[in-house]
Motif scaffolding. Structure first.
Motif, PDB file in Angstrom:
ATOM      1  N   LEU A 184       0.836  -1.200   0.000  1.00 17.47           N
ATOM      2  CA  LEU A 184       0.000   0.000   0.000  1.00 17.47           C
ATOM      3  C   LEU A 184       0.872   1.252   0.000  1.00 17.47           C
ATOM      4  O   LEU A 184       1.699   1.449   0.897  1.00 17.47           O
ATOM      5  N   ASN A 185       0.659   2.102  -0.982  1.00 14.65           N
ATOM      6  CA  ASN A 185       1.441   3.337  -1.062  1.00 14.65           C
ATOM      7  C   ASN A 185       0.832   4.433  -0.189  1.00 14.65           C
ATOM      8  O   ASN A 185      -0.361   4.723  -0.286  1.00 14.65           O
ATOM      9  N   VAL A 186       1.673   5.035   0.654  1.00 13.35           N
ATOM     10  CA  VAL A 186       1.253   6.181   1.475  1.00 13.35           C
ATOM     11  C   VAL A 186       2.275   7.293   1.207  1.00 13.35           C
ATOM     12  O   VAL A 186       3.399   7.238   1.694  1.00 13.35           O
ATOM     13  N   PRO A 187       1.905   8.300   0.396  1.00 13.36           N
ATOM     14  CA  PRO A 187       2.906   9.285  -0.015  1.00 13.36           C
ATOM     15  C   PRO A 187       3.087  10.423   0.987  1.00 13.36           C
ATOM     16  O   PRO A 187       2.114  11.100   1.348  1.00 13.36           O
ATOM     17  N   PRO A 188       4.311  10.661   1.438  1.00 17.18           N
ATOM     18  CA  PRO A 188       4.558  11.813   2.304  1.00 17.18           C
ATOM     19  C   PRO A 188       4.242  13.121   1.561  1.00 17.18           C
ATOM     20  O   PRO A 188       4.340  13.196   0.336  1.00 17.18           O
ATOM     21  N   ASN A 189       3.863  14.153   2.313  1.00 19.07           N
ATOM     22  CA  ASN A 189       3.486  15.430   1.696  1.00 19.07           C
ATOM     23  C   ASN A 189       4.689  16.373   1.566  1.00 19.07           C
ATOM     24  O   ASN A 189       5.832  15.984   1.833  1.00 19.07           O
ATOM     25  N   ARG A 190       4.428  17.610   1.179  1.00 20.15           N
ATOM     26  CA  ARG A 190       5.526  18.549   0.906  1.00 20.15           C
ATOM     27  C   ARG A 190       6.332  18.906   2.145  1.00 20.15           C
ATOM     28  O   ARG A 190       7.498  19.286   2.054  1.00 20.15           O
ATOM     29  N   ASP A 191       5.705  18.808   3.327  1.00 16.63           N
ATOM     30  CA  ASP A 191       6.460  19.056   4.561  1.00 16.63           C
ATOM     31  C   ASP A 191       7.390  17.881   4.878  1.00 16.63           C
ATOM     32  O   ASP A 191       8.264  17.989   5.726  1.00 16.63           O
ATOM     33  N   GLY A 192       7.126  16.748   4.242  1.00 18.13           N
ATOM     34  CA  GLY A 192       7.909  15.553   4.568  1.00 18.13           C
ATOM     35  C   GLY A 192       7.241  14.758   5.669  1.00 18.13           C
ATOM     36  O   GLY A 192       7.906  14.068   6.459  1.00 18.13           O
ATOM     37  N   LEU A 193       5.914  14.838   5.710  1.00  9.92           N
ATOM     38  CA  LEU A 193       5.140  14.125   6.739  1.00  9.92           C
ATOM     39  C   LEU A 193       4.005  13.348   6.085  1.00  9.92           C
ATOM     40  O   LEU A 193       3.556  13.708   4.987  1.00  9.92           O
ATOM     41  N   PHE A 194       3.513  12.316   6.777  1.00 10.62           N
ATOM     42  CA  PHE A 194       2.248  11.711   6.369  1.00 10.62           C
ATOM     43  C   PHE A 194       1.161  12.708   6.742  1.00 10.62           C
ATOM     44  O   PHE A 194       1.227  13.348   7.794  1.00 10.62           O
ATOM     45  N   SER A 195       0.141  12.830   5.900  1.00  6.16           N
ATOM     46  CA  SER A 195      -0.955  13.760   6.190  1.00  6.16           C
ATOM     47  C   SER A 195      -1.966  13.106   7.116  1.00  6.16           C
ATOM     48  O   SER A 195      -2.082  11.877   7.148  1.00  6.16           O
ATOM     49  N   GLU A 196      -2.710  13.949   7.815  1.00  2.00           N
ATOM     50  CA  GLU A 196      -3.674  13.452   8.804  1.00  2.00           C
ATOM     51  C   GLU A 196      -4.697  12.464   8.245  1.00  2.00           C
ATOM     52  O   GLU A 196      -4.947  11.428   8.863  1.00  2.00           O
ATOM     53  N   PRO A 197      -5.318  12.743   7.082  1.00  6.50           N
ATOM     54  CA  PRO A 197      -6.333  11.784   6.597  1.00  6.50           C
ATOM     55  C   PRO A 197      -5.748  10.394   6.350  1.00  6.50           C
ATOM     56  O   PRO A 197      -6.408   9.377   6.594  1.00  6.50           O
ATOM     57  N   ASP A 198      -4.504  10.352   5.888  1.00  4.27           N
ATOM     58  CA  ASP A 198      -3.864   9.060   5.607  1.00  4.27           C
ATOM     59  C   ASP A 198      -3.628   8.307   6.920  1.00  4.27           C
ATOM     60  O   ASP A 198      -3.888   7.095   7.022  1.00  4.27           O
ATOM     61  N   ILE A 199      -3.160   9.046   7.932  1.00  2.00           N
ATOM     62  CA  ILE A 199      -2.881   8.404   9.228  1.00  2.00           C
ATOM     63  C   ILE A 199      -4.184   7.881   9.833  1.00  2.00           C
ATOM     64  O   ILE A 199      -4.241   6.758  10.349  1.00  2.00           O
ATOM     65  N   ALA A 200      -5.243   8.684   9.724  1.00  2.00           N
ATOM     66  CA  ALA A 200      -6.533   8.270  10.295  1.00  2.00           C
ATOM     67  C   ALA A 200      -7.030   6.988   9.615  1.00  2.00           C
ATOM     68  O   ALA A 200      -7.509   6.062  10.275  1.00  2.00           O
ATOM     69  N   SER A 201      -6.894   6.905   8.288  1.00  2.01           N
ATOM     70  CA  SER A 201      -7.348   5.704   7.574  1.00  2.01           C
ATOM     71  C   SER A 201      -6.522   4.483   7.951  1.00  2.01           C
ATOM     72  O   SER A 201      -7.060   3.380   8.098  1.00  2.01           O
ATOM     73  N   LEU A 202      -5.217   4.684   8.099  1.00  2.00           N
ATOM     74  CA  LEU A 202      -4.359   3.551   8.473  1.00  2.00           C
ATOM     75  C   LEU A 202      -4.782   2.996   9.837  1.00  2.00           C
ATOM     76  O   LEU A 202      -4.866   1.790  10.040  1.00  2.00           O
ATOM     77  N   LYS A 203      -5.067   3.923  10.770  1.00  2.00           N
ATOM     78  CA  LYS A 203      -5.481   3.494  12.118  1.00  2.00           C
ATOM     79  C   LYS A 203      -6.783   2.716  12.076  1.00  2.00           C
ATOM     80  O   LYS A 203      -6.919   1.664  12.692  1.00  2.00           O
ATOM     81  N   GLU A 204      -7.734   3.270  11.343  1.00  4.61           N
ATOM     82  CA  GLU A 204      -9.053   2.626  11.248  1.00  4.61           C
ATOM     83  C   GLU A 204      -8.923   1.239  10.596  1.00  4.61           C
ATOM     84  O   GLU A 204      -9.547   0.271  11.028  1.00  4.61           O
ATOM     85  N   PHE A 205      -8.105   1.168   9.563  1.00  8.22           N
ATOM     86  CA  PHE A 205      -7.837  -0.098   8.859  1.00  8.22           C
ATOM     87  C   PHE A 205      -7.404  -1.170   9.861  1.00  8.22           C
ATOM     88  O   PHE A 205      -7.987  -2.248   9.942  1.00  8.22           O
ATOM     89  N   ARG A 206      -6.386  -0.862  10.650  1.00  7.11           N
ATOM     90  CA  ARG A 206      -5.870  -1.879  11.573  1.00  7.11           C
ATOM     91  C   ARG A 206      -6.876  -2.192  12.661  1.00  7.11           C
ATOM     92  O   ARG A 206      -7.023  -3.340  13.077  1.00  7.11           O
ATOM     93  N   SER A 207      -7.579  -1.153  13.116  1.00  8.94           N
ATOM     94  CA  SER A 207      -8.501  -1.418  14.206  1.00  8.94           C
ATOM     95  C   SER A 207      -9.652  -2.323  13.736  1.00  8.94           C
ATOM     96  O   SER A 207     -10.083  -3.220  14.454  1.00  8.94           O
ATOM     97  N   ILE A 208     -10.108  -2.156  12.498  1.00  9.24           N
ATOM     98  CA  ILE A 208     -11.151  -3.043  11.966  1.00  9.24           C
ATOM     99  C   ILE A 208     -10.610  -4.475  11.842  1.00  9.24           C
ATOM    100  O   ILE A 208     -11.252  -5.433  12.295  1.00  9.24           O
ATOM    101  N   LEU A 209      -9.421  -4.607  11.256  1.00  9.35           N
ATOM    102  CA  LEU A 209      -8.866  -5.960  11.082  1.00  9.35           C
ATOM    103  C   LEU A 209      -8.663  -6.647  12.429  1.00  9.35           C
ATOM    104  O   LEU A 209      -8.963  -7.835  12.591  1.00  9.35           O
ATOM    105  N   ASP A 210      -8.161  -5.895  13.409  1.00  9.72           N
ATOM    106  CA  ASP A 210      -7.938  -6.483  14.738  1.00  9.72           C
ATOM    107  C   ASP A 210      -9.247  -6.970  15.330  1.00  9.72           C
ATOM    108  O   ASP A 210      -9.321  -8.050  15.918  1.00  9.72           O
ATOM    109  N   GLU A 211     -10.286  -6.154  15.158  1.00 11.95           N
ATOM    110  CA  GLU A 211     -11.578  -6.535  15.732  1.00 11.95           C
ATOM    111  C   GLU A 211     -12.125  -7.787  15.028  1.00 11.95           C
ATOM    112  O   GLU A 211     -12.605  -8.722  15.673  1.00 11.95           O
ATOM    113  N   THR A 212     -12.029  -7.811  13.710  1.00 10.10           N
ATOM    114  CA  THR A 212     -12.549  -8.961  12.954  1.00 10.10           C
ATOM    115  C   THR A 212     -11.814 -10.258  13.291  1.00 10.10           C
ATOM    116  O   THR A 212     -12.439 -11.293  13.501  1.00 10.10           O
ATOM    117  N   PHE A 213     -10.502 -10.180  13.329  1.00 13.88           N
ATOM    118  CA  PHE A 213      -9.729 -11.432  13.450  1.00 13.88           C
ATOM    119  C   PHE A 213      -9.253 -11.718  14.877  1.00 13.88           C
ATOM    120  O   PHE A 213      -8.396 -12.560  15.090  1.00 13.88           O
TER     121      PHE A 213
END
Ligand code: FUL
Length: 453
Positions: A308-337
Motif C-alpha cells: 500500500l502506497n502512502v505518499p509523504p506530503n511537501r512538509d515531509g510528513l504523512f498527512s492526517e487523513p492518511d494516518i486516520a485511515s491507516l489506524k481505522e484499517f488496523r482497528s477493523i482488522l484487529d476486531e474482525t480477526f
C-alpha cells in the motif's frame, strides 16, 4: 507498471527460467527468502521525490533539486504510523523516473545534496532505513531503471551507472528486504536495453536475503493492475518462459498459472490516494479504513501481499487523513480477526503453517466450533513451504438437522479469506474438490466481522 519494453520482457523471461526454482517432477516451492516475505501481509510503499513539489506523477528530469525542501521531514512519523497499523515493511522510491536521488549518491549531483533540505546534507533513504530499524519494519528500495535525467541513459554505460547506484543502496543502509524493479517506460523514451541479469546478480551478491520484484519476478511478480485486486483465483506459480514479447498478459500475472514451473507470488501494489505521489487536491480522496480493509481481502485474502502506497506530503510528513485511515484499517482488522471461533486443535489453530493436516480431494474435514456461533468470515491457509495445491474447495455448515452449502472457493495458497452473510452454526465441513496432490491444510479460522467492515 504500465508499459515495459519487449526487450525487457524477453530478458526477464530468459532470466526467470535461469533463476526458476522448479525441480523436475516436484511442484514449485518458495525459496527461504520468498517464504519469509509472504507472511508480511501488509507492506508499504513510500512515493516521494520532486514530483511531490511539482504536483506531477511522472517528472521529466528537468526539475531543479532546489524545489526539494521537506522542511519538517520526519521519517519516524511515517514509520511509526505504519508500525501502529501493522505494516511489516516499507519501500522508498530512492529514485523515480525523474532521476532525482533521495540519497547523496556519489554518481550524480541530481540528488538531495543539491537541494536546500538540510543544506544538502540530508539523506532520506538513511532516515527511512534508520526509522525502519528502530520500529522493527523491514526496509526496501525502488530504483527506477527508466531515468529521464541522467545523460548516459540510452547508452550501455547507463547500466554501469545504475549498478553503481544499486551498489550504494545495497551496501550503505543495512539489510534490504526487497528491491523493486519498475518496468514503466514512457512511449517516447530513449531506447535502452537494461542489463537485468547484471542488476539481479548484484542484488543476490550484496543482499542475498532480499526478494526482487519486477513484472515477472525473479522472486515476486506484479499482480497485473494498480487497483488492488489479486485474481479471485491466484496461483503463486507462473511459467516465466512463456512470457515472450507481447505475452505478459496482466490477466496471466493476476491469476498465476496452476501449471507454472516457477514460484513467483503476486504482490498487489495500490495507492491510498488516486495518485502515487502526494497532491494536496487529493487530501479529500484518501481511501477510508473500510476501503483499505476491502483491499486486504482482495490481496492478502487471495494469496497475495498488499503493498500500500502512502505518499509523504511537501512538509515531509504523512498527512492526517492518511494516518486516520491507516489506524481505522488496523482497528477493523484487529476486531474482525481477534477471536477464532474454531475449537482449538493441535495443528489447525496454532497459527503455524508448519503444522498441518493432510487432506486428499473430497475427503471431508469436520471443523467443530466453540458451541453455536454466528460468523461471516473464514480464513484458510496451506503450508506453502511445500508448495500450493488447492485448486478448489467448498464449505458446508450444519444447520441443526442438515448440511447446507456455505461457500465455494478456488485457490488457497498462503491465505484465502471468505466473506459471506452471517450464519449460525456449531460445525462446518470442508471439502477440497480439486487439488494438485495431497493438501497440507495448515490453518482454519472462523470469525465474526467487525460491524465497521
Ligand atoms: C509504475 C510507475 O510508473 C508509477 O509512477 C509508480 O511508481 C508505480 C508503483 O509503478 O510503474
Amino acid at each position: 507498471m504500465k508499459q515495459i519494453g519487449h526487450k525487457g520482457l524477453l530478458i526477464i523471461s530468459l532470466l526467470g527460467s535461469l533463476l526458476g526454482y522448479a525441480q523436475p517432477g516436484a511442484i514449485p516451492k518458495p525459496t527461504p527468502r520468498q517464504l519469509a516475505w509472504q507472511p508480511l501481509e501488509t507492506t508499504a510503499f513510500l512515493h516521494f521525490t520532486v514530483n511531490t513539489y511539482t504536483d506531477k506523477e511522472w517528472g521529466d528530469g528537468t526539475e531543479s533539486p532546489a524545489i526539494f525542501n521537506p522542511t519538517k521531514l520526519d521519517a519516524r512519523q511515517w514509520i511509526k504510523a505504519l508500525k501502529e497499523a501493522g505494516f511489516k515493511m516499507a519501500i522508498i522510491t530512492a529514485k523515480h523516473h525523474d532521476g532525482f536521488c533521495l540519497w547523496p549518491s556519489k554518481l550524480t549531483d541530481h540528488s538531495v545534496k543539491s537541494s536546500p533540505w538540510k543544506n544538502g546534507k540530508g539523506d532520506v533513504v538513511k532516515e527511512v532505513a534508520d526509522a525502519c530499524r528502530e520500529f522493527g519494519l523491514k526496509f526496501g528500495v525502488y530504483l527506477s531503471p527508466w531515468d529521464r535525467h541522467e545523460p548516459r541513459y540510452g547508452t550501455a554505460s547507463y547500466n554501469d551507472y545504475y549498478k553503481s547506484q544499486l551498489r550504494e543502496l545495497l551496501t550503505n543502509y543495512g539489510p534490504i528486504s526487497e528491491v523493486w524493479f519498475d518496468g514503466a517506460k514512457g512511449e517516447n523514451a530513449k531506447d535502452m536495453t537494461y542489463d537485468f541479469a547484471g542488476y539481479w546478480a548484484l542484488v543476490r551478491e550484496l543482499q542475498p536475503n532480499a526478494v526482487m520484484f519486477s513484472d515477472a519476478g525473479p522472486d515476486v511478480r506484479w499482480v497485473g493492475n494498480e487497483s488492488g485486486n489479486a485474481g479471485e483465483t491466484c496461483w503463486s506459480t507462473i511459467n516465466t518462459e512463456g512470457l515472450a514479447p507481447g505475452k505478459a498478459d496482466p490477466k496471466y500475472l493476476n491469476r498465476g498459472d496452476a501449471t507454472g514451473k516457477q514460484w513467483v507470488p503476486a504482490e498487489t501494489d495500490v495507492s491510498i490516494r488516486p495518485g502515487w505521489f502526494y497532491h494536496a487536491a487529493e487530501d479529500t480522496k484518501v481511501r477510508s479504513g473500510k476501503n483499505l480493509v476491502d483491499l486486504y481481502y482482495q490481496s492478502v485474502g487471495r494469496n497475495s501481499l498488499l503493498l500500500l502506497n502512502v505518499p509523504p506530503n511537501r512538509d515531509g510528513l504523512f498527512s492526517e487523513p492518511d494516518i486516520a485511515s491507516l489506524k481505522e484499517f488496523r482497528s477493523i482488522l484487529d476486531e474482525t480477526f481477534r477471536q477464532n471461533l474454531v475449537m482449538k486443535q493441535p495443528s489447525l489453530t496454532d497459527k503455524k503453517l508448519s503444522t498441518f493436516t493432510t487432506l486428499s480431494a473430497n475427503q471431508p474435514l469436520t471443523i467443530e466450533l466453540n458451541g453455536s456461533q454466528s460468523f461471516d468470515r473464514i480464513a484458510i491457509q496451506e503450508n506453502i513451504a511445500n508448495g500450493q495445491r488447492v485448486a478448489s474447495g467448498r464449505i458446508e455448515y450444519w444447520d441443526g438437522s442438515n448440511w447446507k452449502s456455505l461457500q465455494s472457493f478456488t485457490t488457497v495458497g498462503y491465505k484465502r479469506l471468505l466473506r459471506f452473510p452471517a450464519v449460525t452454526s456449531s460445525k462446518l465441513r470442508l471439502f477440497i474438490t480439486n487439488a494438485n496432490g495431497a493438501v497440507q491444510l495448515a490453518e482454519i479460522g472462523v470469525f465474526k466481522a467487525s460491524a465497521r467492515e
